[in-house]
Design a protein around this motif. Structure first.
Motif, PDB file in Angstrom:
ATOM      1  N   LYS A  43      20.420  37.404  26.827  1.00  0.00           N
ATOM      2  CA  LYS A  43      20.769  38.734  27.352  1.00  0.00           C
ATOM      3  C   LYS A  43      21.361  38.611  28.757  1.00  0.00           C
ATOM      4  N   TYR A  44      20.740  37.754  29.585  1.00  0.00           N
ATOM      5  CA  TYR A  44      21.257  37.561  30.942  1.00  0.00           C
ATOM      6  C   TYR A  44      22.654  36.953  30.918  1.00  0.00           C
ATOM      7  N   TYR A  45      22.858  35.946  30.076  1.00  0.00           N
ATOM      8  CA  TYR A  45      24.177  35.322  30.002  1.00  0.00           C
ATOM      9  C   TYR A  45      25.239  36.305  29.513  1.00  0.00           C
ATOM     10  N   LEU A  46      24.862  37.211  28.623  1.00  0.00           N
ATOM     11  CA  LEU A  46      25.806  38.235  28.174  1.00  0.00           C
ATOM     12  C   LEU A  46      26.204  39.143  29.336  1.00  0.00           C
ATOM     13  N   LEU A  47      25.224  39.587  30.118  1.00  0.00           N
ATOM     14  CA  LEU A  47      25.524  40.466  31.247  1.00  0.00           C
ATOM     15  C   LEU A  47      26.306  39.734  32.330  1.00  0.00           C
ATOM     16  N   PHE A  48      25.934  38.491  32.605  1.00  0.00           N
ATOM     17  CA  PHE A  48      26.631  37.719  33.629  1.00  0.00           C
ATOM     18  C   PHE A  48      28.069  37.421  33.208  1.00  0.00           C
ATOM     19  N   THR A  49      28.259  37.057  31.949  1.00  0.00           N
ATOM     20  CA  THR A  49      29.607  36.777  31.451  1.00  0.00           C
ATOM     21  C   THR A  49      30.477  38.033  31.486  1.00  0.00           C
ATOM     22  N   SER A  50      29.884  39.171  31.158  1.00  0.00           N
ATOM     23  CA  SER A  50      30.669  40.412  31.218  1.00  0.00           C
ATOM     24  C   SER A  50      31.056  40.745  32.652  1.00  0.00           C
ATOM     25  N   THR A  51      30.187  40.441  33.613  1.00  0.00           N
ATOM     26  CA  THR A  51      30.528  40.664  35.021  1.00  0.00           C
ATOM     27  C   THR A  51      31.706  39.791  35.436  1.00  0.00           C
ATOM     28  N   ILE A  52      31.678  38.536  35.044  1.00  0.00           N
ATOM     29  CA  ILE A  52      32.786  37.631  35.379  1.00  0.00           C
ATOM     30  C   ILE A  52      34.070  38.071  34.674  1.00  0.00           C
ATOM     31  N   LEU A  53      33.945  38.515  33.423  1.00  0.00           N
ATOM     32  CA  LEU A  53      35.117  38.974  32.678  1.00  0.00           C
ATOM     33  C   LEU A  53      35.746  40.202  33.335  1.00  0.00           C
ATOM     34  N   PHE A  54      34.917  41.183  33.708  1.00  0.00           N
ATOM     35  CA  PHE A  54      35.465  42.374  34.363  1.00  0.00           C
ATOM     36  C   PHE A  54      35.983  42.044  35.766  1.00  0.00           C
ATOM     37  N   PHE A  55      35.398  41.049  36.418  1.00  0.00           N
ATOM     38  CA  PHE A  55      35.944  40.589  37.701  1.00  0.00           C
ATOM     39  C   PHE A  55      37.355  40.051  37.519  1.00  0.00           C
ATOM     40  N   LEU A  56      37.537  39.212  36.500  1.00  0.00           N
ATOM     41  CA  LEU A  56      38.856  38.627  36.257  1.00  0.00           C
ATOM     42  C   LEU A  56      39.866  39.678  35.795  1.00  0.00           C
ATOM     43  N   LEU A  57      39.400  40.682  35.041  1.00  0.00           N
ATOM     44  CA  LEU A  57      40.303  41.757  34.611  1.00  0.00           C
ATOM     45  C   LEU A  57      40.708  42.659  35.774  1.00  0.00           C
ATOM     46  N   THR A  58      39.829  42.815  36.743  1.00  0.00           N
ATOM     47  CA  THR A  58      40.102  43.722  37.852  1.00  0.00           C
ATOM     48  C   THR A  58      40.879  43.042  38.973  1.00  0.00           C
ATOM     49  N   LEU A  59      40.862  41.742  39.008  1.00  0.00           N
ATOM     50  CA  LEU A  59      41.494  41.017  40.109  1.00  0.00           C
ATOM     51  C   LEU A  59      42.991  41.306  40.261  1.00  0.00           C
ATOM     52  N   PRO A  60      43.820  41.219  39.216  1.00  0.00           N
ATOM     53  CA  PRO A  60      45.251  41.524  39.426  1.00  0.00           C
ATOM     54  C   PRO A  60      45.540  42.961  39.883  1.00  0.00           C
ATOM     55  N   PRO A  61      44.932  43.998  39.265  1.00  0.00           N
ATOM     56  CA  PRO A  61      45.201  45.343  39.799  1.00  0.00           C
ATOM     57  C   PRO A  61      44.690  45.530  41.225  1.00  0.00           C
ATOM     58  N   LEU A  62      43.576  44.877  41.552  1.00  0.00           N
ATOM     59  CA  LEU A  62      43.028  45.013  42.898  1.00  0.00           C
ATOM     60  C   LEU A  62      43.950  44.360  43.928  1.00  0.00           C
ATOM     61  N   LEU A  63      44.510  43.216  43.590  1.00  0.00           N
ATOM     62  CA  LEU A  63      45.453  42.581  44.507  1.00  0.00           C
ATOM     63  C   LEU A  63      46.722  43.403  44.644  1.00  0.00           C
ATOM     64  N   PHE A  64      47.103  44.123  43.603  1.00  0.00           N
ATOM     65  CA  PHE A  64      48.259  45.008  43.672  1.00  0.00           C
ATOM     66  C   PHE A  64      47.954  46.237  44.537  1.00  0.00           C
ATOM     67  N   ILE A  65      46.736  46.774  44.400  1.00  0.00           N
ATOM     68  CA  ILE A  65      46.376  47.993  45.129  1.00  0.00           C
ATOM     69  C   ILE A  65      46.142  47.707  46.606  1.00  0.00           C
ATOM     70  N   ASP A  66      45.238  46.778  46.900  1.00  0.00           N
ATOM     71  CA  ASP A  66      44.924  46.476  48.297  1.00  0.00           C
ATOM     72  C   ASP A  66      44.266  45.101  48.382  1.00  0.00           C
ATOM     73  N   LYS A  67      44.903  44.181  49.077  1.00  0.00           N
ATOM     74  CA  LYS A  67      44.380  42.813  49.184  1.00  0.00           C
ATOM     75  C   LYS A  67      43.174  42.730  50.107  1.00  0.00           C
ATOM     76  N   LYS A  68      43.012  43.730  50.974  1.00  0.00           N
ATOM     77  CA  LYS A  68      41.893  43.698  51.907  1.00  0.00           C
ATOM     78  C   LYS A  68      40.547  43.921  51.223  1.00  0.00           C
ATOM     79  N   LEU A  69      40.556  44.432  50.013  1.00  0.00           N
ATOM     80  CA  LEU A  69      39.317  44.700  49.299  1.00  0.00           C
ATOM     81  C   LEU A  69      38.787  43.488  48.537  1.00  0.00           C
ATOM     82  N   LEU A  70      39.495  42.383  48.578  1.00  0.00           N
ATOM     83  CA  LEU A  70      39.132  41.223  47.769  1.00  0.00           C
ATOM     84  C   LEU A  70      37.781  40.630  48.165  1.00  0.00           C
ATOM     85  N   LEU A  71      37.532  40.469  49.451  1.00  0.00           N
ATOM     86  CA  LEU A  71      36.261  39.890  49.890  1.00  0.00           C
ATOM     87  C   LEU A  71      35.083  40.796  49.517  1.00  0.00           C
ATOM     88  N   ARG A  72      35.265  42.087  49.683  1.00  0.00           N
ATOM     89  CA  ARG A  72      34.213  43.035  49.294  1.00  0.00           C
ATOM     90  C   ARG A  72      33.976  42.979  47.784  1.00  0.00           C
TER      91      ARG A  72
END
Length: 166
Positions: A106-135
């Protein structure tokens, strides 16, 4: 961890993924997660475009949206982790059932989904504002580490029985 425990964790993890794909309510929950994720991305874009929002309110909204974007699966699916499995606990108890491997999966499922949504959000976030990356990286680490454990703990006390195939 020895090979036997890894195989048990893989079996429980595959059981969870198949349960999401096969049954009606978890599949609807997954569709809701995708829809809310897209709405949160849209809100992040809109808040970034509005220059009239004060910097303090914008910081709060950014923190909230970034936390929700990386942990949307944890927050919406995680509270029902044991509820989804409630209809076949008897079958799991008849077999040799390792509770530790069950909750690790169960933990690995939740952790993997967090990493997956992180990777999915990274390109739009870099397009929107690069200053938010560290946060966003720090919020993802928090969601993967702390929020996953808290949600699993909270799901232990959810006494609801769910018929997932209706």
């Amino acid at each position: 961890m020895n090979q036997c425990n890894i195989n048990r964790i893989k079996a429980f993890l595959l059981l969870e993924v198949f349960m999401i794909a096969r049954n009606k309510k978890p599949r609807q929950n997954f569709y809701q997660i995708v829809l809310i994720y897209l709405l949160l991305l849209f809100f992040l874009y809109v808040i970034n475009q509005k220059s009239s929002i004060s910097i303090y309110r914008a910081d709060f909204f950014y923190s909230f949206l970034l936390t929700a974007l990386s942990g949307i699966f944890i927050f919406l699916h995680g509270l029902f982790l044991l509820t989804w499995d409630s209809t076949y606990f008897e079958g799991l108890n008849i077999n040799i059932f390792d509770v530790k491997s069950f909750f690790k999966a169960k933990y690995y499922l939740l952790f993997t989904s967090t990493i997956l949504f992180f990777l999915l959000t990274l390109p739009p976030l870099l397009f929107i504002d690069k200053k938010l990356l560290l946060r966003f990286i720090s919020v993802t680490i928090f969601n993967g580490g702390c929020s996953s454990f808290l949600i699993i703990f909270y799901s232990l006390f959810n006494n609801e029985l769910s018929l997932i195939h209706i």
